[in-house]
Design a protein around this motif. Structure first.
Motif, short mmCIF file in Angstrom:
data_model
loop_
_atom_site.label_atom_id
_atom_site.label_comp_id
_atom_site.label_asym_id
_atom_site.label_seq_id
_atom_site.Cartn_x
_atom_site.Cartn_y
_atom_site.Cartn_z
N VAL A 436 0.86 -1.18 0.00
CA VAL A 436 0.00 0.00 0.00
C VAL A 436 0.90 1.24 0.00
CG1 VAL A 436 -1.90 1.21 1.14
CG2 VAL A 436 -1.70 -1.28 1.35
N GLY A 437 0.68 2.13 -0.94
CA GLY A 437 1.53 3.30 -1.10
C GLY A 437 1.54 4.22 0.10
N ALA A 438 2.66 4.95 0.27
CA ALA A 438 2.82 5.83 1.43
C ALA A 438 1.81 6.97 1.43
CB ALA A 438 4.24 6.41 1.45
N GLU A 439 1.30 7.33 0.25
CA GLU A 439 0.35 8.44 0.17
C GLU A 439 -1.09 8.02 0.46
OE1 GLU A 439 0.18 6.31 -3.69
OE2 GLU A 439 1.73 6.87 -2.24
N VAL A 440 -1.30 6.72 0.67
CA VAL A 440 -2.66 6.19 0.84
C VAL A 440 -3.08 6.28 2.30
CG1 VAL A 440 -4.10 4.14 0.60
CG2 VAL A 440 -2.34 4.65 -1.11
N GLU A 441 -4.29 6.77 2.54
CA GLU A 441 -4.79 6.91 3.91
C GLU A 441 -5.60 5.71 4.35
OE1 GLU A 441 -6.94 10.52 4.19
OE2 GLU A 441 -5.18 11.81 3.88
N ALA A 442 -6.20 5.00 3.40
CA ALA A 442 -7.02 3.84 3.75
C ALA A 442 -7.20 2.96 2.53
CB ALA A 442 -8.39 4.28 4.30
N VAL A 443 -7.38 1.68 2.77
CA VAL A 443 -7.70 0.71 1.73
C VAL A 443 -9.17 0.39 1.83
CG1 VAL A 443 -7.31 -1.65 0.91
CG2 VAL A 443 -5.38 -0.25 1.66
N ASP A 444 -9.87 0.46 0.71
CA ASP A 444 -11.29 0.15 0.68
C ASP A 444 -11.52 -1.23 0.06
OD1 ASP A 444 -12.05 2.64 1.73
OD2 ASP A 444 -11.90 3.56 -0.26
N VAL A 445 -12.65 -1.83 0.37
CA VAL A 445 -13.01 -3.10 -0.23
C VAL A 445 -13.05 -2.94 -1.75
CG1 VAL A 445 -14.82 -4.84 -0.46
CG2 VAL A 445 -14.30 -3.86 1.79
N GLY A 446 -12.38 -3.83 -2.45
CA GLY A 446 -12.34 -3.77 -3.91
C GLY A 446 -11.12 -3.07 -4.47
N ASP A 447 -10.36 -2.35 -3.64
CA ASP A 447 -9.15 -1.70 -4.14
C ASP A 447 -8.17 -2.74 -4.66
OD1 ASP A 447 -10.02 0.82 -3.62
OD2 ASP A 447 -8.69 1.22 -1.93
N GLU A 448 -7.49 -2.37 -5.74
CA GLU A 448 -6.49 -3.27 -6.30
C GLU A 448 -5.17 -3.07 -5.57
OE1 GLU A 448 -4.33 -4.10 -10.60
OE2 GLU A 448 -6.41 -3.38 -10.55
N LEU A 449 -4.55 -4.19 -5.21
CA LEU A 449 -3.30 -4.19 -4.46
C LEU A 449 -2.23 -4.95 -5.23
CD1 LEU A 449 -4.89 -5.26 -1.07
CD2 LEU A 449 -4.06 -2.96 -1.56
N THR A 450 -1.02 -4.46 -5.20
CA THR A 450 0.10 -5.23 -5.73
C THR A 450 0.59 -6.17 -4.64
OG1 THR A 450 0.76 -3.50 -7.27
CG2 THR A 450 2.45 -5.09 -6.63
N LEU A 451 0.99 -7.38 -5.04
CA LEU A 451 1.45 -8.38 -4.10
C LEU A 451 2.92 -8.71 -4.30
CD1 LEU A 451 -1.48 -10.99 -4.24
CD2 LEU A 451 -1.27 -8.99 -2.77
N ILE A 452 3.60 -8.98 -3.22
CA ILE A 452 4.93 -9.59 -3.26
C ILE A 452 4.76 -11.00 -2.72
CG2 ILE A 452 7.31 -9.51 -2.45
CD1 ILE A 452 6.99 -6.54 -1.96
N PRO A 453 4.90 -12.03 -3.56
CA PRO A 453 4.74 -13.40 -3.07
C PRO A 453 5.78 -13.71 -2.01
CG PRO A 453 4.76 -13.32 -5.48
CD PRO A 453 5.20 -11.98 -5.00
N LEU A 454 5.39 -14.51 -1.03
CA LEU A 454 6.32 -14.93 0.02
C LEU A 454 6.93 -16.27 -0.35
CD1 LEU A 454 4.30 -13.93 3.19
CD2 LEU A 454 6.31 -12.79 2.26
N SER A 455 8.17 -16.47 0.02
CA SER A 455 8.83 -17.74 -0.26
C SER A 455 8.08 -18.86 0.42
CB SER A 455 10.28 -17.71 0.24
OG SER A 455 10.31 -17.51 1.64
N GLY A 456 7.88 -19.96 -0.32
CA GLY A 456 7.19 -21.11 0.24
C GLY A 456 5.69 -21.05 0.12
N SER A 457 5.13 -19.89 -0.33
CA SER A 457 3.68 -19.80 -0.47
C SER A 457 3.25 -20.28 -1.84
CB SER A 457 3.21 -18.35 -0.27
OG SER A 457 3.67 -17.52 -1.30
N VAL A 458 2.02 -20.75 -1.93
CA VAL A 458 1.48 -21.25 -3.19
C VAL A 458 0.32 -20.36 -3.60
CG1 VAL A 458 0.42 -23.20 -4.37
CG2 VAL A 458 2.14 -23.59 -2.61
N PRO A 459 0.41 -19.67 -4.74
CA PRO A 459 -0.69 -18.80 -5.16
C PRO A 459 -1.91 -19.63 -5.55
CG PRO A 459 0.95 -18.97 -6.89
CD PRO A 459 1.51 -19.67 -5.71
#
Length: 466
Positions: A436-459
């Protein structure tokens, strides 16, 4: 109050201080899990020679003209061609019994399956003659030399992690060894007099050392070699001794804890002594505009052999360790292993080069820390009962307008408190970090987010993609 610096700038500082290690050539039998350090081309064609795709009889196709069960063509059998043998040329007007994978005799251009003859399948004495009961054309049941790969064709690119199938492919194209990226040796050090071994009885004021295990596991999951996990109490003298010991046999030291403004933070105490050229330790600390993981540090430790071993100092809370490792240490490991192709930093630091940046939509709403980029451990989940249209894109890392998000998976924080740095018990459920960007004050339902996959996780995999 110390000025916060962007994560990209801090990662760039860390990467600039690192020199890639030299690769090595290893036998294929020792290369599983290693990363190729160079592009690989085929040394031999695959198949290396034209061979039979069936058990049957090698023939000249023209001599089967008109053959059928009612009017078979009868040919004398001149010999056997087992796999691994170099056959004699095929005498015109004859056949040779041939096994699957065996080299096709010179002069033959087709193979008649044993089922299309009068001979029984399986081990039997070589017949003197064979009835061919089907007409075949040139190339029937034949694998041409080099039809898969020709000698000199590219086979695998530098940066490929070698799996079992990859090693099999390299062997098939004639290679016995490959040049691989170095396996970075990482020493892990946890700081804190309050730390106890896992399972050890706790007395008031003590806690289990979960970070040592977390860091050792993350090191392994990123393809590096953990040389040991050590601990230091809260004195600069003890920490300096532990770091010197950790530097021997390591290419990188990663610490957790002791980087804040506490009266007994040993790393910050150690950093107050400005070192000279012959000093054992040199450390610099900054405040990074990220949450969690604001306090960070890096520098070097002098090993007994004179090397300056780089050190990256992470905060002590477990979620901060996970986030900091993923965004800072992972790019450092890639740089040391020569795999970063110029380096990556910032919100996408630690992501494999050339991979598309995955995205998802927020299934719940949450507030964010002002002025700091947030990395929230999330898990994939079902869509909310009444999802809104995609928001204004405030969940994106750069603040651009969101796309519709059609077809994207949904995510929710793994803990109701979001990215709190102490929420270690919820970490096993995390499959990615939502940015979530530094300029963002809140995340709303439905907002698009960029993900960084974690090692060992399965998408998640969509059912229609199977």
């Amino acid at each position: 109050m110390a000025q916060l610096i962007p994560l990209e700038d801090y990662v760039a500082q860390v990467l600039e201080s690192l020199v890639p290690l030299k690769g090595e050539r290893v036998a294929l039998a020792e290369a599983h899990g290693r990363v190729l350090a160079e592009d690989v081309a085929a040394a031999v064609p695959v198949p290396p020679w034209t061979n039979s795709a069936m058990d049957g009889y090698a023939v000249r196709a023209a001599q089967t003209s008109g053959a059928s069960p009612q009017a078979p063509v009868v040919l004398p059998v001149a010999g056997d061609v087992p796999a691994g043998a170099a056959p004699a040329p095929l005498v015109p007007g004859s056949a040779q019994r041939i096994m699957t994978g065996a080299m096709l005799p010179e002069g033959a251009d087709a193979v008649v399956k044993v089922e299309d003859t009068d001979q029984a399948a399986g081990p039997h004495p070589l017949p003197g003659r064979v009835e061919i009961r089907v007409e075949v054309g040139p190339g029937t049941n034949v694998r041409g030399a080099g039809e898969d790969v020709r000698a000199g064709d590219p086979v695998m690119a530098a940066g490929t992690r070698l799996s079992a199938t990859g090693l099999s492919a390299l062997a098939s194209v004639g290679l016995g060894s490959v040049r691989v990226a170095p396996r970075v040796r990482v020493a892990v050090v946890s700081t804190g007099a309050e730390l106890r071994d896992a399972g050890q009885e706790l007395v008031p004021g003590t806690i289990p050392d979960s970070n040592g295990l977390l860091l050792a596991g993350l090191v392994a999951e990123h393809g590096a070699l953990c040389t040991g996990v050590d601990r230091s109490v809260d004195t600069a003298e003890d920490l300096a001794a532990v770091l010197r010991r950790a530097a021997d046999g390591a290419d990188l030291i990663v610490t957790s804890g002791g980087v804040s403004a506490g009266a007994f933070d040993p790393l910050t105490m150690l950093a107050q002594v400005r070192p000279g050229e012959d000093a054992p330790v040199s450390l610099d600390f900054v405040k990074v505009a990220m949450q969690p993981g604001k306090p960070q540090g890096h520098g070097w430790v002098r090993a007994d052999d004179g090397r300056r071993v780089p050190i990256i100092c992470l905060p002590g809370n477990p979620v901060s360790v996970l986030v900091s490792f993923t965004t800072i240490v992972a790019p450092a490991l890639a740089r040391l292993a020569g795999q970063d192709a110029g380096g990556s930093s910032g919100w996408n630091a630690g992501m494999p080069q050339g991979r598309p940046r995955p995205a998802a939509r927020a299934a719940v709403a949450w507030r964010t820390p002002p002025g700091r980029r947030q990395h929230v451990p999330v898990r994939f989940t079902s869509p909310p009962d009444h999802p809104t249209a995609a928001g204004d894109g405030s969940g994106g890392p750069s603040g651009n307008d969101a796309k519709t998000g059609e077809g994207l998976p949904w995510v929710t924080p793994t803990h109701r408190l979001g990215s709190g740095s102490h929420l270690v018990a919820s970490l096993p459920a995390a499959q990615a970090l939502a940015v979530v960007g530094a300029e963002v004050e809140a995340v709303d339902v439905g907002d698009e987010l960029t993900l960084i996959p974690l090692s060992g996780s399965v998408p998640p995999v969509r059912a229609d993609a199977l």
